[in-house]
Design an enzyme around this catalytic site. Structure first.
Site, PDB file in Angstrom:
ATOM      1  N   GLU A 254       5.752  17.567  14.249  1.00  0.00           N
ATOM      2  CA  GLU A 254       6.133  17.559  12.833  1.00  0.00           C
ATOM      3  C   GLU A 254       7.357  18.428  12.590  1.00  0.00           C
ATOM      4  OE1 GLU A 254       6.783  16.440   9.731  1.00  0.00           O
ATOM      5  OE2 GLU A 254       4.684  15.854   9.908  1.00  0.00           O
ATOM      6  N   ASP A 258      11.079  17.001  11.426  1.00  0.00           N
ATOM      7  CA  ASP A 258      11.678  17.415  10.160  1.00  0.00           C
ATOM      8  C   ASP A 258      13.072  18.000  10.366  1.00  0.00           C
ATOM      9  OD1 ASP A 258       9.388  16.641   8.859  1.00  0.00           O
ATOM     10  OD2 ASP A 258       8.600  18.659   8.574  1.00  0.00           O
ATOM     11  N   SER A 447       6.294  11.389   7.174  1.00  0.00           N
ATOM     12  CA  SER A 447       6.893  12.688   7.472  1.00  0.00           C
ATOM     13  C   SER A 447       8.377  12.565   7.789  1.00  0.00           C
ATOM     14  CB  SER A 447       6.206  13.326   8.680  1.00  0.00           C
ATOM     15  OG  SER A 447       5.021  13.957   8.307  1.00  0.00           O
ATOM     16  N   ASP A 486      15.156  -3.284  -2.539  1.00  0.00           N
ATOM     17  CA  ASP A 486      13.829  -3.579  -3.069  1.00  0.00           C
ATOM     18  C   ASP A 486      12.973  -4.202  -1.968  1.00  0.00           C
ATOM     19  OD1 ASP A 486      11.739  -3.849  -4.787  1.00  0.00           O
ATOM     20  OD2 ASP A 486      12.617  -5.473  -5.982  1.00  0.00           O
ATOM     21  N   ILE A 487      11.844  -3.577  -1.678  1.00  0.00           N
ATOM     22  CA  ILE A 487      10.936  -4.069  -0.634  1.00  0.00           C
ATOM     23  C   ILE A 487       9.878  -4.928  -1.306  1.00  0.00           C
ATOM     24  CG2 ILE A 487       9.521  -3.442   1.346  1.00  0.00           C
ATOM     25  CD1 ILE A 487      12.449  -2.354   1.367  1.00  0.00           C
ATOM     26  N   GLY A 498       6.158  -5.924  -4.270  1.00  0.00           N
ATOM     27  CA  GLY A 498       6.682  -6.964  -5.147  1.00  0.00           C
ATOM     28  C   GLY A 498       7.985  -6.507  -5.757  1.00  0.00           C
ATOM     29  N   GLY A 500      10.728  -4.792  -7.942  1.00  0.00           N
ATOM     30  CA  GLY A 500      10.696  -3.541  -8.687  1.00  0.00           C
ATOM     31  C   GLY A 500       9.761  -2.539  -8.052  1.00  0.00           C
ATOM     32  N   ASP A 502       6.572  -0.624  -6.740  1.00  0.00           N
ATOM     33  CA  ASP A 502       5.212  -0.959  -6.321  1.00  0.00           C
ATOM     34  C   ASP A 502       4.591   0.248  -5.639  1.00  0.00           C
ATOM     35  OD1 ASP A 502       5.743  -1.155  -3.334  1.00  0.00           O
ATOM     36  OD2 ASP A 502       7.045  -2.766  -4.020  1.00  0.00           O
TER      37      ASP A 502
END
Length: 542
Positions: A254, A258, A447, A486-487, A498, A500, A502
């Site tokens: 981690e 980072d 992460s 947009d995914i 969808g 916009g 989500d």
């Protein structure tokens, strides 16, 4: 008539302090040695509440914050008197609104009307635990907001996943042009459109770490392999937390993820790592230390640790959220990973969101599966590799925090704060090439998304000559704009992507050139608040 001592006053429960009984009761616990020394953190009220409606539009200087919103002097005076009566030594920090009390277990139990016991966890570790409420003398009610550290069980887990199919090589250096399904952080940033030769000179990125450590030799080797300048990385100890290695499969993964992601995306930025114990006390103390660090002055704070909302006591949740609210008021952006266990957040039943990502004063970062080449994205969908036991992005609706004003136009969040806000590459199968303890690994998880966005915002800060600060209102005002990819395909369990916003990928992944333009322009219009007279507070009685 003489004043009642604290010991003689009636006791009532500190709101939000209740700890539920341990599963199985107390059969496997033993009393803590009464002479053992422990330290707790007492969070006290502000002089004046912060104006939540002004966050993102106006910001305070540190002098203004100190004059108006640091600890109420009357509250500090009362807690110091309380400490003296119960034989506890005290150290106060007005900016952090924290008084650290140190004393024996016997004195702490008397002071806070609790019983402390040792509990052997399934992993063999021994923790100090309590159950029920913390009870305070009536004159401290409304003055003390939280008492943290009596219980030191682990509070959070890191949100990273090592790709199971990735080779672990001890000697090879990650190559900046590696061609496979994984990427260097630079390649991910390029896919999102980060302009070549972007820099974050003059910025400081804070990383909150609750375990693990870094090795300077690994950092040097990694960045030389990327043909990037080796960043300045500084460790800060909080509550005796240390930069202590625990191996590539532990929290070192981690910490290095980072550092390497944030510094690779934002060359020139200084990295400051705040190491603290993995407790609610350590977590909150690390954040308040970073927010009020006048030596390093971080402009962005990245958090890759968390846990389900209901695994926190209400007092700890509120204290951490208040710390992030202070950051927002000072123009510091706080980001947090949304979790790696899908819509359940790893709980056995129901939907849960991860905290601190669910704090409305935190930019919550969800995950995608990204494929592409060069600067061209070929596909980007919701990260969900649950079938392969490699996790899925967290996301959902908070049951603790109400819908923020900037999410008001989103029907799905009417019942509570929606998580995440934004997203980025997180799937371990398309993960990040990093170096940990001499090994080259591919690591994913949300992460990676928090330091990715932290690096991008540090670049924006450097270009705009100011800090973007509390960005959520501006990002949501741009919902559906060209500032995001947009995914619209995939799910994280209970929620589907969808058009916009989500509850899988938020507003989407960054379209960096447009995002820089949006945030640089809005940052330049953010105004400092005008000084206000500080209200007078009456001295508390003891």
């Amino acid at each position: 008539m003489p004043k009642l001592t604290f010991a003689a006053q009636a006791r009532t429960a500190l709101s939000g302090s209740q700890r539920p009984p341990l599963p199985g009761g107390q059969q496997d616990t033993k009393p803590v040695r009464s002479s053992a020394q422990i330290t707790v953190s007492v969070i006290v009220r502000r002089k004046q509440p912060l104006n939540a409606n002004a966050l993102g539009e106006q910001r305070l200087t540190r002098a203004q914050y100190k004059a108006q919103h640091s600890a109420d002097p009357a509250a500090l005076k009362a807690v110091l008197a309380f400490a003296k009566e119960f034989n506890l030594s005290a150290e106060a920090d007005a900016a952090r609104r924290t008084v650290q009390l140190t004393g024996t277990v016997a004195d702490m139990q008397r002071a806070f009307d609790v019983k402390l016991r040792h509990h052997a966890a399934a992993n063999g570790e021994i923790y100090r635990v309590r159950q029920g409420d913390i009870c305070l003398p009536e004159s401290l009610q409304g003055i003390v907001e939280a008492v943290l550290g009596l219980d030191n069980r682990p509070q959070a887990k890191p949100h990273f996943r090592i790709h199971k199919g990735a080779a672990q090589t001890p000697d090879a250096i990650v190559h900046p042009r590696a061609t496979n399904t994984s990427f260097t952080p630079v390649q991910v940033a390029q896919l999102y459109g980060l302009p070549p030769n972007s820099r974050a000179t003059g910025q400081t990125i804070a990383l909150i770490e609750l375990g693990g450590g870094f090795k300077t030799a690994d950092i040097k080797a990694y960045f030389q392999g990327l043909n990037l300048p080796v960043p300045t990385v500084t460790a800060v100890s909080v509550d005796k937390g240390k930069n202590k290695s625990d191996g590539p499969n532990g929290a070192d993964g981690e910490v290095m993820l980072d550092i390497e992601v944030a510094a690779a995306v934002a060359p020139g930025a200084k990295i400051v790592v705040y190491f603290a114990p993995n407790t609610d006390q350590g977590f909150i103390d690390a954040i308040t230390t970073a927010v009020h660090d006048t030596a390093n002055k971080p402009s962005v704070i990245s958090i890759s640790w968390g846990g389900p909302e209901d695994s926190w006591t209400a007092q700890a949740r509120n204290a951490l959220d208040q710390a992030c609210q202070s950051a927002a008021a000072l123009g510091i952006t706080v980001l947090a990973a949304a979790g790696d266990s899908g819509s359940s957040d790893g709980e056995s039943s129901g939907n849960h969101v991860d905290f601190p990502a669910s704090s409305p004063h935190v930019l919550a970062c969800g995950g995608t599966k990204l494929t592409g080449s060069g600067t061209t994205i070929q596909s980007e969908v919701v990260w969900n590799e649950t079938a392969a036991n490699e996790g899925a992005t967290g996301g959902g609706i908070s049951t603790v925090f109400a819908q923020p004003s900037w999410q008001a136009g989103i029907a799905a969040t009417k019942s509570g704060r929606g998580v995440p806000d934004v997203s980025g590459n997180a799937d371990p199968a398309t993960g990040y090439q990093v170096r940990v303890d001499g090994q080259n690994l591919v690591i994913g998880g949300t992460s990676a998304v928090a330091p990715l966005w932290a690096g991008l915002l540090a670049v924006v800060n450097a270009q705009s000559k100011t800090t973007v600060g509390f960005v959520q209102p501006r990002l949501y005002a741009a919902n559906g704009s060209s500032s995001f990819h947009d995914i619209t395909s995939g799910n994280n369990g209970a929620f589907k992507a969808g058009p916009g916003w989500d509850a899988c990928t938020g507003l989407g992944s960054p379209n960096v050139p447009n995002l820089i333009t949006l945030l640089a322009q809005s940052a330049s219009t953010t105004k400092p608040t005008k000084p206000k007279p500080t209200r007078k507070t009456s001295a508390a009685t003891s």
